[in-house]
Design a protein around this motif. Structure first.
Motif, short mmCIF file in Angstrom:
data_model
loop_
_atom_site.label_atom_id
_atom_site.label_comp_id
_atom_site.label_asym_id
_atom_site.label_seq_id
_atom_site.Cartn_x
_atom_site.Cartn_y
_atom_site.Cartn_z
N LEU A 622 132.58 84.29 45.67
CA LEU A 622 133.64 84.85 46.26
C LEU A 622 134.69 83.40 47.01
O LEU A 622 134.67 82.94 47.33
CB LEU A 622 133.45 86.00 47.76
CG LEU A 622 134.56 86.19 48.92
CD1 LEU A 622 136.44 86.69 47.42
CD2 LEU A 622 135.02 86.35 49.86
N GLU A 625 140.89 85.27 48.91
CA GLU A 625 140.91 86.60 49.50
C GLU A 625 142.55 87.26 49.42
O GLU A 625 143.35 86.36 50.19
CB GLU A 625 140.31 87.36 51.01
CG GLU A 625 138.95 87.46 50.96
CD GLU A 625 138.13 88.87 52.12
OE1 GLU A 625 139.30 89.32 52.34
OE2 GLU A 625 137.41 87.99 52.20
N LYS A 642 139.63 90.58 47.58
CA LYS A 642 138.98 90.39 47.18
C LYS A 642 138.61 88.34 45.33
O LYS A 642 138.70 90.18 44.03
CB LYS A 642 136.95 89.64 46.76
CG LYS A 642 137.21 90.31 48.88
CD LYS A 642 136.08 91.14 48.80
CE LYS A 642 135.69 91.15 50.95
NZ LYS A 642 134.60 91.48 51.17
#
Length: 706
Positions: A622, A625, A642
């Motif tokens: 990740l 966001e 995301k």
């Protein structure tokens, strides 16, 4: 073995390097150079070899897929062709099959007449005639032939096509005229029907040989220049080029018969998609290869390539009677330009911004709104992460480009952007349906392989509409066509016409004709350096019921042609005809107008390294966001999304949509409500269920058609 595949598209040139011994896999992508495609190809090979820590001279194989021949035909910018044919048959190319695209319209352009492969003034005839039995009825007038060659030379033609009646049965006259052309006009590109296509069907043979001449000079120049550049880099192997039949050709073969390169690039994408599908556990696949300019759609049931029917082997408006994998190409891609037409209808494509100037966000001078700009406006493409950060996008330019269209439609910029995406997607949905449902295949039985730089961005939305249960995004989606070049074998196909009826089969003659073709195939493969234990010969027969006008390709056994052979061919043809047309006529005799031989040189199996295992969560990958726009429950919503780095994903990771996966050569969009999983080979498998389909498609058509 160190192998390199390079696929040249309209916008980008894609390359992949594989070292079978070390397991190294590297990819590279650079802007295509339309003025001279070989320039981008050579630059890419140099840069990728440097990245791999090897010299170009260390490469064992270089495979190449190209759209150069196709683009010449579509853009009508080929050579000026002169045609020499039998007296009285000057206008075969003009008359064609006497069919009109619009049956009941008296006012329409016939494209093969508006853009003739050879203008009438450049089509000349000579006295000669071969009968339908292959006998000489009228001897060739060599003086007249020599005079006509001189006439074409003075007229300034660049290529000469020689097409006589029934030369596929007796090529003596064509061979002699070819000698005269080489004596009188050696600088001309020469295309002789008995060398290019010794097969019956008058118009189709003439058209194919004229096409060969039309694309020949430019293709020959390109291939020779590329060969010279590779030689200067000490590449020992030379270059092999993908053909429309899914095999590869030597550079010399491509120069002599460039018509076989038509659809070269799109076919490589289908081959690569089949290989990816097998790795992911899906034998039946629909390939969706979306680049900057076009989208190529192919279908393979059980992993088997489908060949086009003779009626469909066209490139643009011209008939090309060559073996061709069934691929549909439409004008929809990342560079497709969105606009409002004169009637107020919102459209996208087929016109494209291409490599130059490209989408507005590229900041290369483009000002028109494209599908790529739409994705920027929707927040799907992060300006700082495009092409792995190698190119910085300017979102303000994308917004400025879409503002006039949005104002015309009375929409926000985001609504207009989503509409542009859905219109482009709908074109691809229609093409997939034409290549599946309308041919008797259910898309629900197939996985959708997302390829090309833009394929993974469109694929999930398209799968929702067509019903495929899964989308597979390969580890290197932007270079899947280049990967397909390394996953294929060396294949040559030879054909000859031989009229035979199964009920009256002349087995010795048929065996002799097969043997002649097999000798040609073996010689070519041996010249390519293929070892005997890697050489496979396959026989094919074109079969039809007595009285039918067109035939189907049937794989036939090797060995002796006896009663068992006849029984097998008969049964297989009945089955194939029933599958294609839902009918079988077992009381009817079967004709074999043509036979073919496919010579196959088996290449080393392509193996890519497996991905390290990870947990079910993808938190390590990740990166951001952010807010992005998606269509959910009948309305456009801004949702927390995301963004993941593809190279940090591990086998077993699961991703819940809405999510975006960024990588160097592509961007994958996972809409809200869908779940993706990374398999052990690094493929992202997006699962598409019915509940998500109903939620995401609700009211969607109203946005796209507003």
């Amino acid at each position: 073995m160190k192998r390199l595949g390079v696929d040249v598209g309209g916008t980008f040139t894609d390359l992949i390097y594989v070292d079978d011994e070390s397991g190294t896999v590297l990819i590279h992508k650079l802007a295509s150079t339309p003025d001279d495609p070989s320039r981008g190809t050579v630059q890419g090979i140099r840069e990728l070899a440097e990245q791999a820590g090897v010299t170009p001279g260390d490469l064992d194989q270089v495979f190449h897929g190209t759209t150069i021949a196709t683009n010449i035909v579509i853009e009508h910018n080929g050579a000026r062709v002169g045609m020499i044919t039998t007296q009285g048959y000057r206008d075969i190319l003009h008359i064609a099959r006497h069919k009109k695209p619009l049956n009941f319209s008296n006012y329409q352009d016939l494209p093969w007449q508006r853009y003739p492969l050879a203008r009438r003034r450049d089509r000349v005839t000579v006295p000669e005639r071969i009968t339908a039995e292959g006998e000489i009825l009228v001897p060739l007038d060599e003086d007249a032939a020599r005079e006509q060659v001189r006439k074409l030379k003075e007229a300034g033609v660049e290529a000469v096509a020689v097409c006589f009646l029934f030369s596929f049965l007796n090529n003596a006259h064509e061979a002699r005229v070819a000698e005269i052309v080489r004596e009188e006009f050696p600088e001309a590109f020469l295309s002789v029907s008995s060398e290019v296509l010794p097969q019956y069907r008058e118009y189709e043979r003439f058209s194919t040989v004229a096409l060969n001449a039309f694309v020949g000079p430019k293709v020959a120049t390109y291939v020779r220049r590329l060969e010279d550049e590779l030689r200067s880099m000490n590449v020992r192997t030379g270059v092999h080029l993908m053909t429309s039949a899914s095999g590869v050709s030597t550079a010399q073969g491509a120069v002599e018969r460039p018509v076989n390169l038509l659809m070269s690039g799109p076919v490589a994408g289908v081959v690569g998609g089949i290989w990816v599908g097998r790795q992911a556990g899906f034998d039946s696949v629909i390939t969706l290869d979306v680049g900057g300019t076009s989208a190529d759609i192919g279908l393979a049931q059980g992993g088997a390539l489908r060949m086009k029917h003779l009626l469909d082997t066209r490139v643009g408006p011209y008939q090309a009677m060559i073996p061709m994998v069934d691929v549909d190409t439409i004008g929809a891609g990342g560079g497709s330009i969105a606009y409002v037409d004169g009637g107020g209808i919102f459209r996208s494509g087929p016109r494209s911004a291409g490599a130059q100037p490209g989408p507005a966000a590229y900041d290369r001078g483009g000002t028109e709104p494209t599908s790529t700009d739409a994705m920027v406006n929707l927040g799907w493409l992060l300006p700082e992460d495009f092409l792995g950060g190698a190119m910085k996008l300017k979102p303000e330019l994308s917004r400025t480009a879409f503002e006039p269209v949005a104002e015309q439609l009375g929409m926000t910029v985001e609504e207009a952007s989503l509409g542009a995406i859905q219109i482009a997607s709908h074109s691809m949905v229609q093409s997939i349906e034409e290549n599946s449902v309308r041919k008797g295949f259910d898309p629900r039985d197939f996985a959708l392989i997302a390829e090309g730089g833009a394929g993974p961005a469109f694929a999930a939305g398209i799968a929702l509409e067509v019903g495929t249960p899964a989308v597979i995004v390969p580890p290197y989606p932007g270079v899947t066509a280049a990967l397909g070049l390394l996953a294929t074998d060396t294949v040559y196909e030879y054909v000859t016409t031989t009229y035979q009826r199964v009920s009256q089969l002349n087995a010795p003659e048929l065996e002799a004709r097969f043997a002649e073709l097999e000798d040609q195939a073996r010689k070519q493969l041996e010249d390519d350096g293929i070892r005997a234990d890697n050489l496979v010969i396959q026989r094919v027969a074109d079969c039809r019921y007595l009285g039918q006008g067109y035939e189907l390709r049937i794989d036939v056994p090797g060995g002796a042609i006896d009663d068992a052979w006849v029984g097998k061919v008969t049964a297989d043809f009945h089955d194939a005809h029933e599958k294609e047309y839902s009918r079988r006529f077992e009381e009817s005799d079967i004709e074999i107008p043509n036979i073919r031989v496919r010579g196959i040189g088996i290449m080393p199996e392509l193996k890519l390294p497996e991905l390290d295992a990870g947990g079910t969560t993808a938190n390590d990958a990740l990166r951001h966001e952010r807010e992005a726009w998606f269509h959910v429950d009948g309305e456009l919503r801004e949702m927390r999304t995301k963004f993941y780095a593809r190279d940090a994903l591990r086998a077993g990771n699961k991703i819940e949509g809405p999510a975006v996966v960024n990588q160097y050569d592509s961007t994958t969009i996972i809409p809200p409500g869908l779940t993706a999983e990374v398999d052990r080979y690094g493929n992202i498998v997006i699962w598409v269920d019915q509940s998500a389909r109903e939620r995401l498609l609700g009211g969607l058509s109203a946005v796209a058609s507003a």
